[in-house]
Design a protein around this motif. Structure first.
Motif, short mmCIF file in Angstrom:
data_model
loop_
_atom_site.label_atom_id
_atom_site.label_comp_id
_atom_site.label_asym_id
_atom_site.label_seq_id
_atom_site.Cartn_x
_atom_site.Cartn_y
_atom_site.Cartn_z
N ASP A 180 19.84 -69.78 56.02
CA ASP A 180 18.49 -70.34 56.12
C ASP A 180 18.40 -71.73 55.48
O ASP A 180 17.31 -72.18 55.11
CB ASP A 180 17.49 -69.38 55.46
N ASN A 181 19.56 -72.40 55.35
CA ASN A 181 19.63 -73.74 54.74
C ASN A 181 19.08 -73.76 53.31
O ASN A 181 18.47 -74.74 52.88
CB ASN A 181 18.89 -74.78 55.58
N VAL A 182 19.30 -72.68 52.58
CA VAL A 182 18.84 -72.57 51.20
C VAL A 182 20.05 -72.70 50.28
O VAL A 182 21.07 -72.05 50.51
CB VAL A 182 18.13 -71.21 50.97
N ALA B 18 15.79 -76.32 49.36
CA ALA B 18 15.49 -75.60 50.60
C ALA B 18 14.51 -76.40 51.43
O ALA B 18 13.79 -77.26 50.91
CB ALA B 18 14.89 -74.23 50.28
N PRO B 19 14.44 -76.10 52.73
CA PRO B 19 13.48 -76.80 53.58
C PRO B 19 12.03 -76.38 53.31
O PRO B 19 11.11 -77.16 53.56
CB PRO B 19 13.91 -76.45 54.99
N ALA C 32 11.60 -70.38 53.67
CA ALA C 32 13.05 -70.20 53.81
C ALA C 32 13.62 -69.49 52.58
O ALA C 32 14.50 -68.62 52.69
CB ALA C 32 13.74 -71.55 54.02
N ILE C 33 13.11 -69.83 51.40
CA ILE C 33 13.56 -69.17 50.17
C ILE C 33 13.17 -67.70 50.18
O ILE C 33 13.98 -66.83 49.85
CB ILE C 33 12.98 -69.88 48.93
N ARG C 34 11.93 -67.41 50.59
CA ARG C 34 11.48 -66.01 50.66
C ARG C 34 12.33 -65.21 51.66
O ARG C 34 12.69 -64.06 51.38
CB ARG C 34 10.01 -65.94 51.06
N LYS C 35 12.64 -65.81 52.79
CA LYS C 35 13.44 -65.13 53.81
C LYS C 35 14.84 -64.82 53.27
O LYS C 35 15.34 -63.70 53.42
CB LYS C 35 13.53 -66.01 55.07
N LYS D 21 16.63 -61.08 52.42
CA LYS D 21 17.95 -60.68 52.91
C LYS D 21 18.87 -60.26 51.78
O LYS D 21 19.71 -59.39 51.93
CB LYS D 21 18.60 -61.83 53.68
N ASN D 22 18.73 -60.93 50.61
CA ASN D 22 19.57 -60.65 49.46
C ASN D 22 19.03 -59.52 48.58
O ASN D 22 19.66 -59.14 47.60
CB ASN D 22 19.73 -61.91 48.60
#
Length: 117
Positions: free
Chosen positions: A63-65, A85-86, A90-93, A97-98
């Motif tokens: 996610d480009n993070v 991050a963008p 994106a950070i929440r996504k 996932k993590n």
């Protein structure tokens, strides 16, 4: 010293993962991400811990993070993490996932006291 070595490797790997293979420019912003771990965050300082961190870095890159670094309270129940991050989304996504909690995301900039010398 081992922990410092792991963090250095993570930063290097993270930077290489965060480069966009399509050469598209992604506007990056710096964020402070606050997290709470009620039972405490325990990452072993060994190869297992390294693998855990590298997996987070790899997943973030989708996610480009980019995880820059983190500060952990002495009781290991809160972290304050610096990310590029963008967007907060994106950070929440990536966090979802993590399997990582997110309490708050604040866009920040650097204020360096040595700038004024």
């Amino acid at each position: 010293m081992f922990f410092v070595s792991i963090l250095f490797v993570l930063i290097l790997v993270n930077n290489s993962y965060s480069q966009d293979n399509n050469k598209q420019k992604v506007a990056m912003h710096r964020y402070l991400v606050e997290r709470t771990f009620p039972k405490g965050l325990e990452i072993p300082v060994d190869m297992e811990g390294s693998a855990i961190c590298l997996n987070v870095v790899s997943t973030n890159a989708e996610d480009n993070v980019s995880w820059v670094h983190s500060y952990v309270t002495t009781d290991h129940k809160k972290t304050f993490c610096i990310y590029d991050a963008p967007s907060p989304e994106a950070i929440r996504k990536a966090a979802e996932k993590n399997g990582l909690p997110v309490d708050n995301i604040t866009e920040v900039s650097v204020l360096d006291p040595y700038f004024y010398k």
